[in-house]
Write a protein that holds these residues in place. Structure first.
Motif, mmCIF file in Angstrom:
data_model
loop_
_atom_site.group_PDB
_atom_site.id
_atom_site.type_symbol
_atom_site.label_atom_id
_atom_site.label_comp_id
_atom_site.label_asym_id
_atom_site.label_seq_id
_atom_site.Cartn_x
_atom_site.Cartn_y
_atom_site.Cartn_z
ATOM 1 N N UNK A 28 0.842 -1.184 0.000
ATOM 2 C CA UNK A 28 0.000 0.000 0.000
ATOM 3 C C UNK A 28 0.884 1.243 0.000
ATOM 4 N N UNK A 29 0.285 2.367 -0.357
ATOM 5 C CA UNK A 29 1.014 3.625 -0.394
ATOM 6 C C UNK A 29 1.383 4.055 1.023
ATOM 7 N N UNK A 30 2.644 4.414 1.223
ATOM 8 C CA UNK A 30 3.099 4.780 2.554
ATOM 9 C C UNK A 30 3.913 6.073 2.515
ATOM 10 N N UNK A 31 4.088 6.637 3.681
ATOM 11 C CA UNK A 31 4.954 7.801 3.881
ATOM 12 C C UNK A 31 6.132 7.378 4.739
ATOM 13 N N UNK A 32 7.330 7.783 4.363
ATOM 14 C CA UNK A 32 8.525 7.452 5.134
ATOM 15 C C UNK A 32 8.614 8.374 6.341
ATOM 16 N N UNK A 33 8.811 7.791 7.505
ATOM 17 C CA UNK A 33 9.001 8.583 8.719
ATOM 18 C C UNK A 33 10.483 8.646 9.054
ATOM 19 N N UNK A 34 11.010 9.838 9.156
ATOM 20 C CA UNK A 34 12.394 10.044 9.547
ATOM 21 C C UNK A 34 12.416 10.662 10.932
ATOM 22 N N UNK A 35 13.046 9.980 11.862
ATOM 23 C CA UNK A 35 13.098 10.471 13.238
ATOM 24 C C UNK A 35 13.893 11.766 13.294
ATOM 25 N N UNK A 36 13.317 12.746 13.939
ATOM 26 C CA UNK A 36 13.987 14.036 14.105
ATOM 27 C C UNK A 36 13.769 14.489 15.538
ATOM 28 N N UNK A 37 14.343 13.713 16.460
ATOM 29 C CA UNK A 37 14.105 13.937 17.872
ATOM 30 C C UNK A 37 14.838 15.194 18.333
#
Length: 448
Positions: free
Chosen positions: A349-358
């Motif tokens: 399925x279509x997804x969005x990449x999550x990049x941690x930016x803590x």
């Protein structure tokens, strides 16, 4: 029309906020650092060239996908029970629901093997070791012992596999490195029941801190979060910090021939060779009405946590008063929510990449409890954090003139780093700890 567009915009913002909740943001990501392991009989860690923690986090409107090699940032091994395997590359994708739901029908039992994934991508296993009593031979059978047992009286892995656990309380099944229990070092339990940490780094996913709410350490195969052992005493987030207590206790039995009041094939005799606690069927759950710090039959409760201020159902990695693992350890013997096999072969399925930016403020960074010991030091200086590290730390040692002498790094999802100080002269030195933006300095004395 403008009002409809505004409502649509707010709805999209709400969806995005939900998508980037703890089920998305809690995973430890890494694309550069590789793992290490201790071969049996060798206290020098060896590199395995496999990336640690999770390599990618992607989410859709309904699910989050975790790509991981299944290797922790802390060293694995040695496995002193003769296990010939080492932790290997799992190259796995796990799919968890963003909104898990309660199972209102018959609860699903936790099965042998994977039942959870820790936030570093390492597998969580159920309490069993694949061995059960075989009444026709009056002996254990199955698993590494060979053959097939009756499947009625099943061995407790925490009891029978203790010799094979490394310092972080993990070991591999084949090459699938996993924890059946709280992934913290044996050495820091109040009652130390394994000496495996003695010649090795006492490392783990996190260090238990009895005065703080334990961190979110993983997700069960029904999608609900797993926390360490300490939380708010009351489910509404009040009452201070206390240990979450298992509702299970050993049954008062002298023979193993009934389970839940039903006669079953006999198990091993109850004696010094097979004491109560040898089998997971030796336990029974007892309700503790009005005591929120006792957990339900799934080893969890509905409560407010730092990550879920509005409340959620969550499991706890239970320990006893000595910080030793307490049955059922993570989850079980049944799930609270709807179970699914979370390991998938692809993302469809279509997804969005999550990049941690803590982002960590200077005040928050300085409140991190970092301990240098021993101090004064002679040959080996350890730098330890007392909670769960969610970002990498650069650690440098300087002489008092400001000359850099040594540097190392503590990778997120580990708890210690060290410096070999044998070649340093007696005197004062400075250790600087930085997350790339904020820095704290601590003095250490070298004295041979």
């Amino acid at each position: 029309m403008r009002k409809k567009i505004t409502y649509l915009f707010l709805s999209l913002l709400g969806t995005l906020a939900n998508a980037q909740g703890p089920a998305v943001t809690s995973w430890l990501q890494n694309t550069t650092a590789t793992g290490t392991y201790y071969p049996n009989g060798n206290s020098t860690p060896q590199g395995n060239s496999i990336l640690v923690n999770c390599q990618a986090v992607q989410y859709s409107a309904s699910n989050v996908y975790i790509s991981t090699k299944g290797i922790p940032a802390y060293p694995t091994g040695p496995f002193q029970d003769g296990n010939p395997n080492q932790a290997g590359n799992q190259n796995a994708i796990f799919k968890f629901p963003l909104t898990p739901v309660q199972n209102t029908g018959t609860p699903t039992a936790t099965s042998l093997g994977n039942i959870a994934v820790f936030i570093n991508g390492v597998a969580g296993f159920d309490p069993k070791d694949g061995v059960s009593w075989k009444s026709s031979t009056n002996a254990w059978a199955g698993g590494p012992t060979g053959g097939t047992g009756d499947g009625v009286w099943q061995r407790d892995a925490i009891v029978y596999e203790k010799l094979g656990f490394d310092c972080s309380k993990g070991h591999p099944a084949g090459t699938n490195y996993h924890h059946h229990q709280n992934p913290s070092a044996f050495k820091y339990d109040l009652n130390v029941i394994s000496t495996v940490c003695n010649p090795y780094d006492a490392n783990g996913l996190y260090t238990i801190n009895t005065s703080q709410h334990s961190p979110l350490i993983g997700f069960a195969y029904d999608g609900y979060p797993i926390y360490g052992a300490y939380a708010y005493k009351n489910a509404d987030g009040t009452g201070g910090i206390t240990r979450m207590k298992s509702g299970y206790q050993l049954r008062n039995i002298t023979t193993r021939n009934t389970i839940n009041g039903v006669s079953v094939t006999a198990g091993p005799p109850v004696n010094s060779t097979y004491p109560l606690g040898s089998c997971i069927q030796d336990y029974e759950w007892v309700a503790h009405t009005g005591q929120d710090d006792y957990l339900d039959e799934h080893n969890g409760r509905f409560c407010k946590t730092p990550e879920y201020p509005n409340g959620t159902y969550c499991y706890f990695a239970t320990v006893d008063a000595n910080l030793n693992s307490a049955y059922p350890y993570l989850i079980g013997p049944t799930y609270y929510g709807v179970y699914a096999n979370r390991k998938v072969t692809s993302i469809t399925e279509t997804t969005t990449i999550y990049t941690s930016n803590l982002a960590v403020s200077e005040a928050e960074f300085k409140n991190i409890s970092t301990v240098l010991y021993p101090n004064p030091v002679s040959d080996l200086l350890l730098v330890q954090v007392d909670h769960l590290l969610k970002y990498d730390l650069d650690i440098e040692m300087y002489d008092m003139s400001g000359k850099l002498l040594m540097k190392t790094q503590m990778i997120k999802g580990s708890t210690i780093a060290y410096f070999d100080t044998q070649t340093l002269y007696n005197g004062n030195y400075m250790v600087k700890i930085s997350n790339g933006k904020n820095t704290i300095s601590k003095k250490v004395v070298v004295k041979h």
